[in-house]
Design an enzyme around this catalytic site. Structure first.
Site, PDB file in Angstrom:
ATOM      1  N   ARG A 113      36.824  21.450  40.066  1.00 41.68           N
ATOM      2  CA  ARG A 113      35.871  22.399  39.474  1.00 41.68           C
ATOM      3  C   ARG A 113      35.859  22.297  37.952  1.00 41.68           C
ATOM      4  O   ARG A 113      36.906  22.400  37.304  1.00 41.68           O
ATOM      5  CB  ARG A 113      36.215  23.828  39.898  1.00 41.68           C
ATOM      6  N   CYS A 126      43.578  27.203  45.569  1.00 44.39           N
ATOM      7  CA  CYS A 126      42.793  26.761  44.415  1.00 44.39           C
ATOM      8  C   CYS A 126      43.776  26.723  43.255  1.00 44.39           C
ATOM      9  O   CYS A 126      44.256  27.783  42.820  1.00 44.39           O
ATOM     10  CB  CYS A 126      41.666  27.765  44.172  1.00 44.39           C
ATOM     11  N   CYS A 152      45.348  33.399  26.635  1.00 49.63           N
ATOM     12  CA  CYS A 152      44.583  34.404  27.379  1.00 49.63           C
ATOM     13  C   CYS A 152      44.237  35.648  26.573  1.00 49.63           C
ATOM     14  O   CYS A 152      45.116  36.348  26.053  1.00 49.63           O
ATOM     15  CB  CYS A 152      45.356  34.814  28.634  1.00 49.63           C
ATOM     16  N   CYS A 208      34.495  35.559  43.935  1.00 45.56           N
ATOM     17  CA  CYS A 208      35.876  35.450  43.486  1.00 45.56           C
ATOM     18  C   CYS A 208      36.233  36.638  42.586  1.00 45.56           C
ATOM     19  O   CYS A 208      35.497  36.950  41.649  1.00 45.56           O
ATOM     20  CB  CYS A 208      36.039  34.135  42.728  1.00 45.56           C
ATOM     21  N   CYS A 245      50.675  34.624  28.254  1.00 49.68           N
ATOM     22  CA  CYS A 245      49.986  33.329  28.281  1.00 49.68           C
ATOM     23  C   CYS A 245      49.206  33.141  26.955  1.00 49.68           C
ATOM     24  O   CYS A 245      48.304  33.939  26.653  1.00 49.68           O
ATOM     25  CB  CYS A 245      49.030  33.268  29.461  1.00 49.68           C
ATOM     26  N   CYS A 286      47.353  42.860  30.237  1.00 52.58           N
ATOM     27  CA  CYS A 286      48.286  42.124  31.114  1.00 52.58           C
ATOM     28  C   CYS A 286      49.652  41.963  30.434  1.00 52.58           C
ATOM     29  O   CYS A 286      49.738  41.604  29.262  1.00 52.58           O
ATOM     30  CB  CYS A 286      47.699  40.756  31.450  1.00 52.58           C
ATOM     31  N   CYS A 304      37.506  34.910  47.448  1.00 53.36           N
ATOM     32  CA  CYS A 304      38.525  34.242  46.648  1.00 53.36           C
ATOM     33  C   CYS A 304      39.114  35.293  45.719  1.00 53.36           C
ATOM     34  O   CYS A 304      38.391  36.187  45.275  1.00 53.36           O
ATOM     35  CB  CYS A 304      37.838  33.126  45.860  1.00 53.36           C
TER      36      CYS A 304
HETATM   37  N1  SAM Z   1      46.397  36.948  36.035  1.00 51.22           N
HETATM   38  C1  SAM Z   1      46.161  35.972  37.015  1.00 51.22           C
HETATM   39  C2  SAM Z   1      46.852  34.661  36.718  1.00 51.22           C
HETATM   40  O1  SAM Z   1      47.130  34.379  35.572  1.00 51.22           O
HETATM   41  O2  SAM Z   1      47.088  33.918  37.672  1.00 51.22           O
HETATM   42  C3  SAM Z   1      44.701  35.716  37.289  1.00 51.22           C
HETATM   43  C4  SAM Z   1      43.693  35.673  36.168  1.00 51.22           C
HETATM   44  S1  SAM Z   1      43.906  34.392  34.956  1.00 51.22           S
HETATM   45  C5  SAM Z   1      42.846  34.906  33.656  1.00 51.22           C
HETATM   46  C6  SAM Z   1      43.142  32.973  35.696  1.00 51.22           C
HETATM   47  C7  SAM Z   1      43.185  31.678  34.925  1.00 51.22           C
HETATM   48  O3  SAM Z   1      42.210  31.672  33.913  1.00 51.22           O
HETATM   49  C8  SAM Z   1      44.460  31.319  34.196  1.00 51.22           C
HETATM   50  O4  SAM Z   1      45.430  30.780  35.014  1.00 51.22           O
HETATM   51  C9  SAM Z   1      43.959  30.264  33.210  1.00 51.22           C
HETATM   52  O5  SAM Z   1      44.110  28.980  33.774  1.00 51.22           O
HETATM   53  C10 SAM Z   1      42.482  30.608  33.026  1.00 51.22           C
HETATM   54  N2  SAM Z   1      42.211  31.031  31.636  1.00 51.22           N
HETATM   55  C11 SAM Z   1      42.539  32.216  31.076  1.00 51.22           C
HETATM   56  N3  SAM Z   1      42.161  32.261  29.777  1.00 51.22           N
HETATM   57  C12 SAM Z   1      41.573  31.070  29.503  1.00 51.22           C
HETATM   58  C13 SAM Z   1      40.985  30.511  28.335  1.00 51.22           C
HETATM   59  N4  SAM Z   1      40.949  31.165  27.177  1.00 51.22           N
HETATM   60  N5  SAM Z   1      40.473  29.267  28.416  1.00 51.22           N
HETATM   61  C14 SAM Z   1      40.521  28.579  29.586  1.00 51.22           C
HETATM   62  N6  SAM Z   1      41.063  29.059  30.722  1.00 51.22           N
HETATM   63  C15 SAM Z   1      41.594  30.286  30.689  1.00 51.22           C
HETATM   64 FE1  SF4 Z   2      47.736  37.795  32.467  1.00 52.65          FE
HETATM   65 FE2  SF4 Z   2      45.941  36.237  31.343  1.00 52.65          FE
HETATM   66 FE3  SF4 Z   2      48.329  35.263  31.910  1.00 52.65          FE
HETATM   67 FE4  SF4 Z   2      46.611  35.881  33.947  1.00 52.65          FE
HETATM   68  S1  SF4 Z   2      46.352  34.297  32.390  1.00 52.65           S
HETATM   69  S2  SF4 Z   2      48.800  36.352  33.804  1.00 52.65           S
HETATM   70  S3  SF4 Z   2      45.575  37.638  32.999  1.00 52.65           S
HETATM   71  S4  SF4 Z   2      47.882  36.894  30.423  1.00 52.65           S
END
Ligand code: SAM
Ligand code: SF4
Ligand code: DTB
Length: 327
Positions: free
Chosen positions: A271, A199, A71, A108, A68, A64, A139
């Site tokens: 949730r 959500c 992530c 989802c 973040c 990606c 979802c």
């Molecule tokens: N890329 C899209 C986005 O960021 O909206 C969808 C997938 S993203 C992985 C969905 C959510 O997963 C993120 O917004 C975050 O809140 C949660 N998430 C990702 N990594 C995480 C982690 N290590 N611990 C807890 N929540 C996590």
């Molecule tokens: Fe990409 Fe992870 Fe951020 Fe979603 S949470 S935008 S998958 S880096």
């Protein structure tokens, strides 16, 4: 409206004019008072002993472009997650069918995108309509959307869109630099405008202060209407991400966050999302007592682990809770 018609409901519990100081004051209540208040409100709006179960599949994993900090799927970090292409529609539908055979009624789909390209939306629409044809709720969480993409997803039968604000506006820049807090809110508006259920929640345990947790909930609770579903994730620290060594959050502070979310958005399904694998059954029970009434089931979230169904079934059994499917 997710109100239980059998129970007395105080509609004035549902407000959109929350102030940070009020949210902060809720966090500071004695623990017993806070939990009692949250549980009392919860059972005025929802059946007391039911937990909704959602099934999650990563349809496009890793690589990606966003940064973040939490992530493992970000290409900026070095977590042990290989970048994959979007799964074929058939593969996703086979997984959905398997989930349905296991009793699931909501499916989802998550993608590690900043935003989908229009041709990605073509494929996701096929997945959504295929899952709908199986008779399941749908979802998706795909990143930022344009108005047109949201309308097309709605047209294909998308019921819910997950898009988290993640943290407070103030703390946001410490965690993500490649898109803004405002971008997140814009997408939530786009999704709502398209008639898709929202959500939206966040992550706690990223080193933020209690005021950040309060501010995040104020932003969510001042959305009108409230998100139908509010995922509260506990950070899953993953090696190779900047937050791998984030200090542990006091578990009772996590429970407080759930309780405050429930008090501020009593008509929404809160949730208990990521982080369950590391939680004791007793801590999860406290989260449910604080008003959480939905979990992701299955051994995997997107890339990290989750308790297996056997464990969840045993936990629900111990608690006398019924795991329900659908909304
Ligand atoms: N890329 C899209 C986005 O960021 O909206 C969808 C997938 S993203 C992985 C969905 C959510 O997963 C993120 O917004 C975050 O809140 C949660 N998430 C990702 N990594 C995480 C982690 N290590 N611990 C807890 N929540 C996590
Ligand atoms: Fe990409 Fe992870 Fe951020 Fe979603 S949470 S935008 S998958 S880096
Ligand atoms: C949400 O708020 N939590 C889920 C779901 N929405 C898509 C995802 C949690 C991901 C945890 C890290 C991982 O497994 O990669």
């Amino acid at each position: 409206m997710q109100t239980n018609p059998q129970l007395a409901v105080a509609d004035n519990d549902v407000r959109h004019d929350w102030q940070t100081a009020e949210a902060q004051a809720l966090f500071e209540l004695p623990f017993m008072d806070l939990i009692h208040r949250a549980q009392t409100l919860h059972r005025e709006h929802f059946p007391a002993n039911e937990v909704q179960m959602s099934n999650l599949l990563s349809v496009k994993t890793g690589g990606c472009p966003e940064d973040c900090g939490y992530c493992p799927q970000s290409a900026h970090h070095h977590a042990n997650v290989a970048a994959e292409k979007l799964l074929p529609v058939d593969t996703v539908l086979a997984e959905a069918r398997q989930a349905k055979d296991g009793g699931a009624t909501r499916f989802c789909m998550g993608a590690a995108w900043r935003n989908p390209k229009d041709r990605d939306v073509d494929a996701i629409c096929e997945m959504v309509s295929g899952v709908k044809e199986l008779g399941m709720e749908t979802c998706a969480t795909l990143g930022m959307l344009t108005d047109d993409q949201a309308k097309r997803l709605k047209g294909a039968g998308l019921d819910y869109y997950n898009h988290n604000i993640d943290t407070s506006e103030n703390f946001y820049g410490e965690i993500i630099t490649t898109r803004t807090f405002e971008d997140r809110l814009d997408t939530l508006g786009t999704v709502r405008e398209a008639g898709i259920k929202v959500c939206a929640g966040g992550i706690v345990g990223m080193g933020e202060a209690r005021t950040d947790r309060a501010d995040m909930l104020v932003t969510l609770a001042n959305l009108t209407p409230h998100p139908e579903s509010v995922p509260i994730n506990l950070l899953v620290p993953v090696d190779g991400t900047p937050l791998a060594d984030a200090p542990d959050l006091d578990a009772l502070e996590f429970v407080r966050t759930i309780a405050v979310a429930k008090i501020m958005m009593p008509d929404s399904v809160v949730r208990l999302s990521a982080g369950r694998e590391e939680m004791s059954d007793e801590l999860q029970a406290l989260c449910l007592l604080a008003g959480a009434s939905s979990v992701f089931v299955g051994p995997k979230l997107l890339t990290t682990g989750n308790p297996g169904r056997d464990h969840d079934d045993a936990l629900f059994d111990r608690l006398g809770v019924t795991g329900t499917q659908g909304s």
